[in-house]
Enzyme design. Structure first.
Site, PDB file in Angstrom:
ATOM      1  N   HIS A  57       0.853  -1.188   0.000  1.00 42.45           N
ATOM      2  CA  HIS A  57       0.000   0.000   0.000  1.00 42.45           C
ATOM      3  C   HIS A  57       0.883   1.230   0.000  1.00 42.45           C
ATOM      4  O   HIS A  57       1.956   1.239   0.584  1.00 42.45           O
ATOM      5  CB  HIS A  57      -0.916   0.008   1.232  1.00 42.45           C
ATOM      6  CG  HIS A  57      -2.140   0.842   1.043  1.00 42.45           C
ATOM      7  ND1 HIS A  57      -3.273   0.363   0.417  1.00 42.45           N
ATOM      8  CD2 HIS A  57      -2.422   2.127   1.372  1.00 42.45           C
ATOM      9  CE1 HIS A  57      -4.201   1.314   0.385  1.00 42.45           C
ATOM     10  NE2 HIS A  57      -3.694   2.399   0.957  1.00 42.45           N
ATOM     11  N   ARG A  80     -12.959  12.468   4.968  1.00 43.90           N
ATOM     12  CA  ARG A  80     -11.678  13.203   5.008  1.00 43.90           C
ATOM     13  C   ARG A  80     -11.405  13.882   3.675  1.00 43.90           C
ATOM     14  O   ARG A  80     -10.877  14.993   3.621  1.00 43.90           O
ATOM     15  CB  ARG A  80     -10.521  12.235   5.326  1.00 43.90           C
ATOM     16  CG  ARG A  80     -10.497  11.779   6.775  1.00 43.90           C
ATOM     17  CD  ARG A  80      -9.542  10.606   6.946  1.00 43.90           C
ATOM     18  NE  ARG A  80      -8.190  10.905   6.573  1.00 43.90           N
ATOM     19  CZ  ARG A  80      -7.328  10.015   6.039  1.00 43.90           C
ATOM     20  NH1 ARG A  80      -7.708   8.770   5.825  1.00 43.90           N
ATOM     21  NH2 ARG A  80      -6.114  10.372   5.731  1.00 43.90           N
ATOM     22  N   LYS A  92      -7.414  -1.420   6.704  1.00 47.71           N
ATOM     23  CA  LYS A  92      -7.769  -2.186   5.489  1.00 47.71           C
ATOM     24  C   LYS A  92      -6.800  -3.341   5.274  1.00 47.71           C
ATOM     25  O   LYS A  92      -7.179  -4.463   4.949  1.00 47.71           O
ATOM     26  CB  LYS A  92      -7.691  -1.277   4.249  1.00 47.71           C
ATOM     27  CG  LYS A  92      -8.822  -0.294   4.128  1.00 47.71           C
ATOM     28  CD  LYS A  92      -8.745   0.445   2.803  1.00 47.71           C
ATOM     29  CE  LYS A  92      -7.615   1.430   2.709  1.00 47.71           C
ATOM     30  NZ  LYS A  92      -7.936   2.806   2.991  1.00 47.71           N
ATOM     31  N   SER A 132      -6.056   4.396   8.666  1.00 51.80           N
ATOM     32  CA  SER A 132      -6.818   4.119   7.442  1.00 51.80           C
ATOM     33  C   SER A 132      -6.152   2.987   6.658  1.00 51.80           C
ATOM     34  O   SER A 132      -6.788   2.002   6.268  1.00 51.80           O
ATOM     35  CB  SER A 132      -6.884   5.401   6.602  1.00 51.80           C
ATOM     36  OG  SER A 132      -7.275   5.124   5.284  1.00 51.80           O
ATOM     37  N   ASP A 190     -13.558   2.756   7.844  1.00 49.88           N
ATOM     38  CA  ASP A 190     -12.576   3.524   7.050  1.00 49.88           C
ATOM     39  C   ASP A 190     -13.195   4.023   5.759  1.00 49.88           C
ATOM     40  O   ASP A 190     -12.903   5.122   5.318  1.00 49.88           O
ATOM     41  CB  ASP A 190     -11.319   2.699   6.745  1.00 49.88           C
ATOM     42  CG  ASP A 190     -10.356   3.525   5.886  1.00 49.88           C
ATOM     43  OD1 ASP A 190      -9.939   4.595   6.359  1.00 49.88           O
ATOM     44  OD2 ASP A 190     -10.084   3.147   4.737  1.00 49.88           O
TER      45      ASP A 190
HETATM   46  N1  URA Z   1      -4.273   5.579   1.577  1.00 48.27           N
HETATM   47  C1  URA Z   1      -5.272   5.228   2.439  1.00 48.27           C
HETATM   48  O1  URA Z   1      -5.853   4.144   2.309  1.00 48.27           O
HETATM   49  N2  URA Z   1      -5.586   6.056   3.423  1.00 48.27           N
HETATM   50  C2  URA Z   1      -4.972   7.250   3.600  1.00 48.27           C
HETATM   51  O2  URA Z   1      -5.311   7.952   4.529  1.00 48.27           O
HETATM   52  C3  URA Z   1      -3.951   7.622   2.704  1.00 48.27           C
HETATM   53  C4  URA Z   1      -3.610   6.764   1.692  1.00 48.27           C
END
Ligand code: URA
Length: 438
Positions: A92, A177, A196, A192, A170
């Site tokens: 990620h 956000r 996930k 966040s 989230d």
């Molecule tokens: N990627 C995400 O999933 N969340 C964030 O806050 C920033 C990047």
């Protein structure tokens, strides 16, 4: 047993005044918000209070755990390929400009024998999202069932899906956000991402933590802190996690937007593409292959021998996409011309991200449809020679009224001069390896 009773104004006031949120208050507010008992306006106020006041490591860990608990956790440990458990590993990014790396990276790692359950996101603020990009491929869908994810992991080696039932808290907070200027917050980014990723069932995780103007956290010190926090969250949940700290002062590659980034990713998968995109794809793939224990596989070779492209085609086809259909491109374009000859200077990633957002590649309100054909092409990257009158950037959009505001964002974001800008390393540090530089 003590009964805790909470109300949203008190929780908001505690954080607004710089206090610490108790475990019970965090559990309550995340649960109530997910179920609709706490409203968007109340969560928006709390997010702004967190943005301004921060959270300590304990609060971040509890907020992350509460978001994981808001949905289901996936478990692929029963799956087998050729009689062996899958090498489940994922990646990620904290978000960047022109950051299309997930698109070539996932098939590269799949071609090395990995299995990647990638819960991907949509655009956030000035940064793009993998789902918005891939949905520009005709027919591609990220709304796939759990059974399909399981089948793809075994047969194709990867699935890219909307987080859906994973960390639904989230999903709501992320969208909020995006439209309340509360993205650039270490606790909110860390929780966040990790909620996930820890819910999606990967056994190992590699993070690309961005540093520079186009990143949410601009300074190296903040990015380092974010990386350490996320590596710690991974370890606490028994998921070995590593992070690369990478440069985001300048956009990655030569394209920023949705379909244009898919097109560039296809160039990389075909063995070409911009050097920085290839370098970062291969570096992240090596970390993933190593963490997943896939010895002897060379990610760079999969780009040369076409096996990564084969994996990508299989992945897209499995999710309904047709790569033989042309990718969309905005009906209106405008070109920025070099006023003089010389050498291209730095290009400010944040300004380019804002320009592309204004062209229609991102959202200004929750649920808004993005333009898949909106984007920008960078014809000259920093340090490249420029002839007077040649094209430096081309902007694309379906709505001509968007061109002016996008051009205004680019004002002062680039220069042509006599000297090359100072060279910066793309990969600044590795964290979670025991070899980090501080
Ligand atoms: N990627 C995400 O999933 N969340 C964030 O806050 C920033 C990047």
């Amino acid at each position: 047993m003590t009964q805790f009773t909470f109300d949203a104004p008190t929780v908001i006031r505690t954080k607004r005044d710089g206090g610490r949120l108790s475990d019970e208050a965090i559990d309550w507010v995340i649960d109530e918000y997910t179920r609709g008992g706490v409203g968007d306006e109340q969560m928006a106020a709390l997010l702004m209070a967190i943005f301004l006041r921060g959270m300590d490591r304990g609060e971040i860990a509890r907020w992350t755990a509460a978001m994981i608990a808001s949905g289901e956790k996936m478990d692929f440990s029963d799956l087998r390929r050729s009689g062996r458990p899958l090498a489940l590993v994922d990646k990620h990014s904290t978000g960047g400009v022109g950051d299309k790396i997930t698109i070539p990276l996932i098939p590269v790692v799949a071609a090395c024998g990995g299995a990647i359950p990638q819960a991907a996101g949509r655009g956030l603020g000035h940064t793009g999202g993998t789902l918005d990009k891939l949905e520009s491929v005709s027919g591609f869908t990220a709304e796939i069932s759990k059974d399909q994810i399981r089948q793809q992991l075994c047969e194709v080696g990867a699935a890219i899906f909307a987080a859906g039932q994973l960390a639904p808290a989230d999903r709501k907070i992320y969208a909020l956000r995006d439209i309340t200027a509360t993205t650039e917050s270490l606790p909110l980014i860390a929780s966040s991402i990790m909620s996930k990723k820890l819910a999606e069932g990967a056994d190992a995780l590699v993070l690309d933590v961005k540093v520079g103007s186009g990143a949410f956290l601009k300074s190296e010190a903040e990015a380092w802190d974010l990386a350490r926090t996320m590596v710690g969250l991974g370890a606490a949940h028994g998921v070995p996690t590593r992070a690369l700290l990478t440069d985001m002062a300048c956009p990655l590659g030569r394209t920023v937007g949705n379909a244009v980034e898919v097109a560039e990713s296809l160039e990389v998968l075909a063995g070409g593409g911009p050097a920085d995109v290839v370098e970062l794809t291969v570096a992240l793939a090596r970390e993933m292959v190593d963490l997943a224990g896939l010895d002897g596989k060379d990610p760079a070779q999969t780009l040369r021998d076409g096996t990564a492209m084969d994996s990508f085609r299989a992945l897209v086809a499995a999710q309904g996409g047709d790569l033989d259909q042309p990718l969309p491109i905005g009906a209106h374009s405008e070109t920025v011309i070099a006023p003089t000859g010389g050498t291209m200077g730095d290009i400010d990633a944040l300004a380019v991200g804002h320009a592309v957002w204004r062209l229609g590649a991102g959202r200004a309100s929750s649920g808004e449809r993005v333009q898949h054909g909106a984007g920008l092409r960078i014809h000259r990257r920093p340090g490249e020679p420029v002839a007077s009158g040649e094209a430096l950037f081309t902007l694309y959009t379906d709505n001509p009224a968007r061109i002016g505001p996008a051009m205004a964002e680019l004002d002062g974001a680039w220069s042509v001069g006599d000297t090359s800008p100072a060279a910066r390393p793309l990969i600044i540090d590795r964290i979670g390896t025991g070899l980090e530089q501080r």
